[in-house]
Design a protein around this motif. Structure first.
Motif, PDB file in Angstrom:
ATOM      1  N   UNK A   1       0.765  -1.374  -0.126  1.00  0.00           N
ATOM      2  CA  UNK A   1      -0.049  -0.289   0.045  1.00  0.00           C
ATOM      3  C   UNK A   1       0.927   1.207  -0.030  1.00  0.00           C
ATOM      4  N   UNK A   2       1.945   1.264   0.948  1.00  0.00           N
ATOM      5  CA  UNK A   2       2.797   2.302   0.819  1.00  0.00           C
ATOM      6  C   UNK A   2       3.357   2.665  -0.626  1.00  0.00           C
ATOM      7  N   UNK A   3       3.812   1.528  -1.076  1.00  0.00           N
ATOM      8  CA  UNK A   3       4.469   1.717  -2.523  1.00  0.00           C
ATOM      9  C   UNK A   3       3.522   2.492  -3.463  1.00  0.00           C
ATOM     10  N   UNK A   4       2.101   1.786  -3.394  1.00  0.00           N
ATOM     11  CA  UNK A   4       1.021   2.148  -4.119  1.00  0.00           C
ATOM     12  C   UNK A   4       0.917   3.822  -3.938  1.00  0.00           C
ATOM     13  N   UNK A   5       0.976   4.211  -3.035  1.00  0.00           N
ATOM     14  CA  UNK A   5       0.864   5.610  -2.729  1.00  0.00           C
ATOM     15  C   UNK A   5       1.711   6.432  -3.720  1.00  0.00           C
ATOM     16  N   UNK A   6       2.956   5.820  -3.955  1.00  0.00           N
ATOM     17  CA  UNK A   6       3.912   6.770  -4.703  1.00  0.00           C
ATOM     18  C   UNK A   6       3.913   6.382  -6.047  1.00  0.00           C
ATOM     19  N   UNK A   7       3.774   5.172  -6.451  1.00  0.00           N
ATOM     20  CA  UNK A   7       3.585   4.687  -7.852  1.00  0.00           C
ATOM     21  C   UNK A   7       2.463   4.828  -8.588  1.00  0.00           C
ATOM     22  N   UNK A   8       1.389   4.943  -7.929  1.00  0.00           N
ATOM     23  CA  UNK A   8      -0.174   4.965  -8.766  1.00  0.00           C
ATOM     24  C   UNK A   8      -0.157   6.660  -9.343  1.00  0.00           C
ATOM     25  N   UNK A   9       0.261   7.828  -8.697  1.00  0.00           N
ATOM     26  CA  UNK A   9       0.187   8.843  -9.317  1.00  0.00           C
ATOM     27  C   UNK A   9       1.081   9.233 -10.581  1.00  0.00           C
TER      28      UNK A   9
END
Length: 245
Positions: free
Chosen positions: A81-89
């Motif tokens: 989830x933490x990685x997703x917060x950075x990668x999704x944008x």
């Protein structure tokens, strides 16, 4: 058969795939691309917003069945989830740079890669993956998901299994990541006004029902046949997506 009915069927099958085997979230994106006149940003935005509810439902289901109550599974889920917060944008930004032609190519390649991962998802070890591996995997999955408008499980589950996670653990952790991917991605596409809320409801409601069915299948039945059907469907549609784009 009307477009709305076809979209609903794609949503239902996609939802089943999300919680039963992981891959499945790409089907709503494919359906929107093939069956509607929406552009790349509208396809991705409309598809990704449906995964907010499916991610929450999938997470709740795996809390209920116990996988997300286990400390190591929660740890994997939080890292993803933490990685997703950075990668999704980053994925949302990349979508704005992709033409309709290349979006079809990307989506076709994506479908083929997912099919290959479903076939080849034999673990190299059977242990909790290292933190660095989980973060890198989570970031890459989120970028891809933000770009084409899919949920995390379709890539995260087979990749987690390949690096050593248990199947149900991977399914559970990926549901949590999908909530972040869908939430952050939806905000990005909402800002640009590229979400078709009518089509999101048409495809999202049956997709949500499919998530519940898929969870039951994952816990109760062998999923080999479902995997075969999904692989055949993805490989069949991949060349068409590339050519249609």
């Amino acid at each position: 058969m009307s477009t709305d009915v076809l979209l609903a069927l794609f949503g239902l099958v996609g939802g089943i795939g999300i919680t039963a085997i992981g891959p499945g979230g790409v089907l709503p994106t494919i359906a929107l691309f093939l069956l509607t006149p929406l552009g790349p940003a509208q396809v991705a935005g409309t598809a990704i917003v449906t995964h907010v509810a499916t991610g929450v439902a999938g997470s709740a289901a795996y809390v209920h069945s116990g996988q997300l109550r286990e400390a190591h599974t929660r740890r994997v889920a939080l890292l993803l989830a933490g990685a997703a917060a950075v990668g999704t944008p980053a994925g949302v930004v990349l979508n704005s740079l992709v033409s309709a032609r290349w979006f079809g190519v990307v989506l076709g390649v994506f479908a083929a890669v997912v099919a290959a991962l479903v076939v080849w998802r034999k673990p190299v070890v059977r242990d909790e993956p290292p933190v660095g591996t989980i973060l890198a995997l989570g970031f890459g999955v989120a970028v891809a998901a933000g770009l084409v408008g899919v949920g995390g499980p379709m890539l995260a589950v087979p990749l987690l299994v390949v690096v050593g996670a248990e199947m149900l653990e991977a399914l559970a952790a990926a549901q949590v990541q999908s909530v972040v991917i869908a939430g952050v991605g939806s905000l990005g596409y909402l800002v640009h006004g590229t979400i078709d809320w009518h089509l999101a409801a048409v495809i999202g409601v049956p997709e949500l029902a499919g998530v519940v069915l898929g969870w039951k299948i994952a816990r109760a039945l062998p999923t080999k046949k479902l995997r075969i059907v999904l692989v055949v469907a993805l490989l069949a549609v991949a060349p068409y997506l590339v050519l249609r784009g």
